[in-house]
Design a protein around this motif. Structure first.
Motif, PDB file in Angstrom:
ATOM      1  N   UNK A 146       0.846  -1.123  -0.098  1.00 34.31           N
ATOM      2  CA  UNK A 146      -0.069  -0.128  -0.015  1.00 34.31           C
ATOM      3  C   UNK A 146       0.991   1.245  -0.005  1.00 34.31           C
ATOM      4  N   UNK A 147       1.972   1.440   0.716  1.00 39.89           N
ATOM      5  CA  UNK A 147       2.747   2.397   0.901  1.00 39.89           C
ATOM      6  C   UNK A 147       3.537   2.539  -0.341  1.00 39.89           C
ATOM      7  N   UNK A 148       4.192   1.637  -0.862  1.00 37.26           N
ATOM      8  CA  UNK A 148       4.995   1.832  -2.178  1.00 37.26           C
ATOM      9  C   UNK A 148       4.022   2.257  -3.188  1.00 37.26           C
ATOM     10  N   UNK A 149       2.711   1.664  -3.348  1.00 38.75           N
ATOM     11  CA  UNK A 149       1.878   2.012  -4.555  1.00 38.75           C
ATOM     12  C   UNK A 149       1.594   3.394  -4.384  1.00 38.75           C
ATOM     13  N   UNK A 150       1.391   3.861  -3.172  1.00 41.62           N
ATOM     14  CA  UNK A 150       0.644   5.238  -2.791  1.00 41.62           C
ATOM     15  C   UNK A 150       1.953   6.448  -3.332  1.00 41.62           C
ATOM     16  N   UNK A 151       3.150   5.875  -2.757  1.00 41.45           N
ATOM     17  CA  UNK A 151       4.142   6.837  -3.208  1.00 41.45           C
ATOM     18  C   UNK A 151       4.377   6.900  -4.728  1.00 41.45           C
ATOM     19  N   UNK A 152       4.378   5.659  -5.234  1.00 40.08           N
ATOM     20  CA  UNK A 152       4.598   5.737  -6.776  1.00 40.08           C
ATOM     21  C   UNK A 152       3.466   6.517  -7.610  1.00 40.08           C
ATOM     22  N   UNK A 153       2.132   6.119  -7.046  1.00 40.31           N
ATOM     23  CA  UNK A 153       1.317   7.064  -7.692  1.00 40.31           C
ATOM     24  C   UNK A 153       1.093   8.583  -7.653  1.00 40.31           C
TER      25      UNK A 153
END
Length: 505
Positions: A146-153
């Motif tokens: 969740x954290x990595x995908x939110x950072x990327x998005x």
């Protein structure tokens, strides 16, 4: 016991009854539920990323890439690298990455978003995992994703110009992929457990620094600021057993960047570029240039700090702090960080972001002038640091709420709602951009087919209609006043010249 006597039950020892088993079962159920909703929530930014990667098939060459394509076609990737070093800008690393996708002309542009997007997500996920392990924290399985995908998005799509940030390969390799690669250089450091691992980490950061110095001047500046801070604050960040190695690792990275930067600035191409834009050191450090850079940077900060979608990174950090748990079985004696100091780390991160952002503006101002405020792609070198800072501050807040037991349920629900709202807020602009890209792709393919057909029939001069998206440069832009890069388009189609046309063929 007499026959027929009532049955007697002997009480068990305290703690020997079903209580602990029931408690363990409840904990297991709670963990599974937490994993389920964190994985479910991560599907929102992952779905946004999947949509963006799918839209990447509509990317077509434009701007500088018109000039890269014929060079790679005629002279190979090595020819492009030589052209960069001798003539254009001195960025050898930049030439390597650009050459890799221009080797496959249109297909390379179409696949770039997919490959770079997945690469950045995987690297940020791995970095988050290793940072949590180093801090001795454990989280539910879906939390890191969740954290990595939110950072990327947020990093890719909260910017004012997503096309130039993510879909334009020539800018992405220099200002979007570059800072992620710089962060990834820390992964061998975080994984080092033995003498051999530490030697490998030193070698990796040295080589990565040299490469970064020839890839992106702005990312190099950000890395130098961060690494300098780590060296200065090492006594307040790391335990004694790893302090010296962390300092040596940072110095090795700084040395690598210094070597790469020296190779770049002494290259004929870099000298040509500085002369072309009047970007010599004296003009860059002139008081009027420094003041104008500060004025422009204030406007940039105003845009960044008022972009509400960056709150998604903060919310993801809050969830991380709420869900993380303290050192596990290997905590204690294996700790490498001193006890958490939120104020120190937040102050360091904020200062590093502000200082590196200003320095990046200083070195780009001589090239862009007042237009530096509109050159959004150059912000990304320090925007990743801003996004990571927001995650860290959010994690500190979440941790404080968890340790004090203050409204944890409400905070969790609020943070999850913000993440969902941010994804929803980024969806509509991305969909609109995808429609524009699709229209341009159809028109580009139609014109490309016609130009190739006419060139095969022996034509030497043909009309060309500029096809732009998101402010991208095209031949005969600004109502035909800007001819560049018409010469490169003619080279690409083996023509003597292309002329301005208002109509598609």
């Amino acid at each position: 016991m007499a026959v027929g006597a009532s049955r007697v039950t002997i009480p068990r020892e305290p703690g020997d009854g079903p209580g602990p088993r029931l408690w363990k079962g409840r904990r297991r159920l709670l963990r599974s539920r937490t994993t389920a909703w964190t994985v479910g929530l991560s599907l929102l930014p992952l779905g946004l990323l999947a949509m963006a990667l799918w839209l990447g098939r509509h990317v077509r060459p434009s701007a500088d890439e018109w000039c890269f394509l014929p060079t790679v076609r005629d002279h190979g990737v090595s020819g492009l690298i030589a052209k960069f070093y001798v003539t254009d800008n001195g960025r050898i690393g930049n030439g390597v990455l650009i050459g890799l996708y221009t080797k496959f002309p249109v297909a390379g542009h179409q696949w770039f978003a997919l490959i770079s997007g997945v690469l950045m997500l995987v690297l940020l996920w791995t970095l988050t995992v290793q940072l949590l392990r180093m801090a001795g924290q454990t989280v539910p399985r879906g939390a890191v994703l969740l954290v990595a995908s939110m950072i990327t998005a947020v990093f890719l799509f909260a910017t004012p110009n997503t096309y130039k940030t993510f879909y334009w390969p020539a800018a992405s390799v220099s200002h979007t992929v570059a800072p992620v690669l710089a962060c990834a250089a820390a992964i061998p450091l975080l994984r080092a457990r033995s003498r051999r691992g530490r030697i490998a980490a030193l070698a990796v950061v040295l080589v990565a620094g040299v490469f970064m110095g020839t890839l992106s001047e702005e990312t190099s500046v950000v890395a130098l600021v961060v690494l300098s801070g780590v060296v200065l604050l090492s006594r307040r960040l790391f335990t004694e057993r790893v302090r010296a190695f962390a300092r040596d690792w940072s110095l090795a990275g700084m040395a690598g960047i210094g070597i790469g930067t020296l190779v770049l600035v002494t290259s004929p191409g870099s000298r040509n570029r500085r002369a072309r834009f009047g970007a010599e050191t004296d003009s860059m450090l002139a008081p009027e240039s420094l003041i104008a850079s500060l004025r422009g940077y204030v406007h940039i900060l105003e845009k960044i700090l008022t972009t509400w979608q960056y709150a998604g990174a903060f919310a993801a950090g809050v969830l991380l702090g709420l869900l993380a748990r303290g050192p596990g079985e290997r905590g204690g004696n294996r700790a490498v960080l001193l006890p958490c100091r939120p104020l120190l780390l937040t102050s360091f991160g904020a200062l590093a972001f502000l200082l590196s952002g200003y320095l990046c503006t200083v070195i780009t101002y001589p090239v862009f002038g007042a237009r530096v405020v509109a050159a959004e792609r150059t912000w990304n070198d320090y925007l990743l640091l801003y996004v990571l800072l927001l995650v860290g501050v959010g994690a500190f807040l979440g941790r404080a709420l968890r340790l004090r037991g203050w409204l944890m349920g409400v905070a969790t629900a609020a943070a999850a709602t913000v993440c969902a709202a941010v994804v929803g807020g980024l969806l509509a602009p991305l969909h609109h951009l995808g429609q524009e890209m699709q229209v341009r792709a159809r028109q580009w393919d139609r014109q490309d087919h016609w130009l190739r057909d006419q060139a095969a029939r022996g034509a030497k001069v043909l009309p060309y209609k500029p096809l732009s998206v998101s402010g991208m440069l095209e031949p005969f832009g600004s109502d035909g006043r800007r001819i560049w890069p018409a010469r490169c388009v003619a080279d690409y189609y083996h023509l003597d010249r292309v002329t301005h046309s208002e109509q598609l063929p």
